[in-house]
Design a protein around this motif. Structure first.
Motif, mmCIF file in Angstrom:
data_model
loop_
_atom_site.group_PDB
_atom_site.id
_atom_site.type_symbol
_atom_site.label_atom_id
_atom_site.label_comp_id
_atom_site.label_asym_id
_atom_site.label_seq_id
_atom_site.Cartn_x
_atom_site.Cartn_y
_atom_site.Cartn_z
ATOM 1 N N ARG A 283 3.193 0.390 2.673
ATOM 2 C CA ARG A 283 3.333 0.202 1.241
ATOM 3 C C ARG A 283 4.143 1.338 0.647
ATOM 4 O O ARG A 283 4.162 2.456 1.168
ATOM 5 C CB ARG A 283 1.970 0.103 0.553
ATOM 6 N N GLN B 273 4.978 -7.646 -3.839
ATOM 7 C CA GLN B 273 4.425 -6.736 -4.841
ATOM 8 C C GLN B 273 2.933 -6.991 -5.036
ATOM 9 O O GLN B 273 2.495 -8.145 -5.199
ATOM 10 C CB GLN B 273 5.146 -6.915 -6.175
ATOM 11 N N VAL B 274 2.175 -5.911 -5.032
ATOM 12 C CA VAL B 274 0.758 -5.955 -5.386
ATOM 13 C C VAL B 274 0.555 -5.020 -6.571
ATOM 14 O O VAL B 274 0.895 -3.835 -6.494
ATOM 15 C CB VAL B 274 -0.141 -5.526 -4.211
ATOM 16 N N THR B 275 0.029 -5.554 -7.642
ATOM 17 C CA THR B 275 -0.214 -4.768 -8.843
ATOM 18 C C THR B 275 -1.696 -4.837 -9.189
ATOM 19 O O THR B 275 -2.258 -5.933 -9.296
ATOM 20 C CB THR B 275 0.613 -5.291 -10.025
ATOM 21 N N VAL B 276 -2.305 -3.672 -9.349
ATOM 22 C CA VAL B 276 -3.719 -3.595 -9.686
ATOM 23 C C VAL B 276 -3.835 -2.987 -11.079
ATOM 24 O O VAL B 276 -3.425 -1.844 -11.301
ATOM 25 C CB VAL B 276 -4.499 -2.745 -8.670
ATOM 26 N N SER B 277 -4.368 -3.753 -11.999
ATOM 27 C CA SER B 277 -4.495 -3.284 -13.377
ATOM 28 C C SER B 277 -5.873 -2.670 -13.609
ATOM 29 O O SER B 277 -6.859 -3.076 -13.000
ATOM 30 C CB SER B 277 -4.271 -4.441 -14.337
ATOM 31 N N THR C 104 -1.396 -0.019 -6.262
ATOM 32 C CA THR C 104 -0.208 -0.731 -6.723
ATOM 33 C C THR C 104 1.015 -0.268 -5.947
ATOM 34 O O THR C 104 1.317 0.929 -5.892
ATOM 35 C CB THR C 104 0.008 -0.500 -8.224
ATOM 36 N N ALA C 105 1.723 -1.219 -5.339
ATOM 37 C CA ALA C 105 2.865 -0.891 -4.493
ATOM 38 C C ALA C 105 3.527 -2.171 -4.019
ATOM 39 O O ALA C 105 2.971 -3.268 -4.161
ATOM 40 C CB ALA C 105 2.425 -0.061 -3.286
ATOM 41 N N GLN D 74 -7.152 -7.374 -11.128
ATOM 42 C CA GLN D 74 -7.828 -6.285 -11.825
ATOM 43 C C GLN D 74 -8.483 -5.348 -10.826
ATOM 44 O O GLN D 74 -8.801 -5.733 -9.688
ATOM 45 C CB GLN D 74 -8.878 -6.839 -12.783
ATOM 46 N N PRO E 2 -6.088 0.884 -9.080
ATOM 47 C CA PRO E 2 -4.719 0.970 -9.621
ATOM 48 C C PRO E 2 -3.780 1.760 -8.710
ATOM 49 O O PRO E 2 -2.578 1.463 -8.660
ATOM 50 C CB PRO E 2 -4.933 1.672 -10.962
ATOM 51 N N ALA F 70 4.872 2.883 -3.220
ATOM 52 C CA ALA F 70 4.691 2.924 -4.665
ATOM 53 C C ALA F 70 5.943 3.529 -5.286
ATOM 54 O O ALA F 70 6.693 4.257 -4.621
ATOM 55 C CB ALA F 70 3.462 3.747 -5.017
ATOM 56 N N THR G 263 -1.021 -9.961 -8.981
ATOM 57 C CA THR G 263 -1.675 -9.020 -9.881
ATOM 58 C C THR G 263 -3.170 -9.290 -9.896
ATOM 59 O O THR G 263 -3.598 -10.447 -9.981
ATOM 60 C CB THR G 263 -1.111 -9.148 -11.299
#
Length: 118
Positions: free
Chosen positions: A38, A113-117, A90-91, A13, A87, A40, A11
């Motif tokens: 990827r 998993q890659v999560t971008v907040s 994210t995927a 930002q 964001p 999503a 994760t």
């Protein structure tokens, strides 16, 4: 048989960076074209970037200028450096491999998993 193992997801930002790694095992691993895909939630799996054994690269338009794919043939490892993450990036990211001249990716990793907040 070729096995692919990804690592490096997490994760971050928006605006941050992540580097993914994929180690390929098997006797033909170094000759394969490697790609990062990827997927999503609720969307199809798309090719993000690929690199041939000789270093010829391809990038999807949505990641050009932000993502860089590279490989170390001696280590049978391919990398995806992702900068300026959004964001929308994210995927689940999958490493995949195909033989030269084949249109289909035959070998797949388990995904990371890659999560971008925001």
């Amino acid at each position: 048989q070729v096995q692919l193992v990804e690592s490096g997801g997490g994760t971050v930002q928006a605006g941050g960076s992540i580097r993914l790694s994929c180690v390929a095992s098997g006797s033909i691993a170094s000759s394969l074209t490697m790609g990062w895909h990827r997927q999503a939630p609720g969307k199809q799996r798309d090719l993000v970037a690929s690199i041939t054994r000789d270093g010829i690269t391809y990038y999807a338009d949505v990641v050009k200028g932000r993502f860089t794919i590279s490989r170390d043939n001696a280590k049978n490892t391919v990398y995806l450096q992702m900068n300026s993450l959004e964001p929308e990036d994210t995927a689940v990211f999958y490493c995949a491999a195909r033989q030269l001249g084949s249109p289909q990716y035959t070998y797949w990793g388990q995904g990371t998993q890659v999560t971008v907040s925001s």
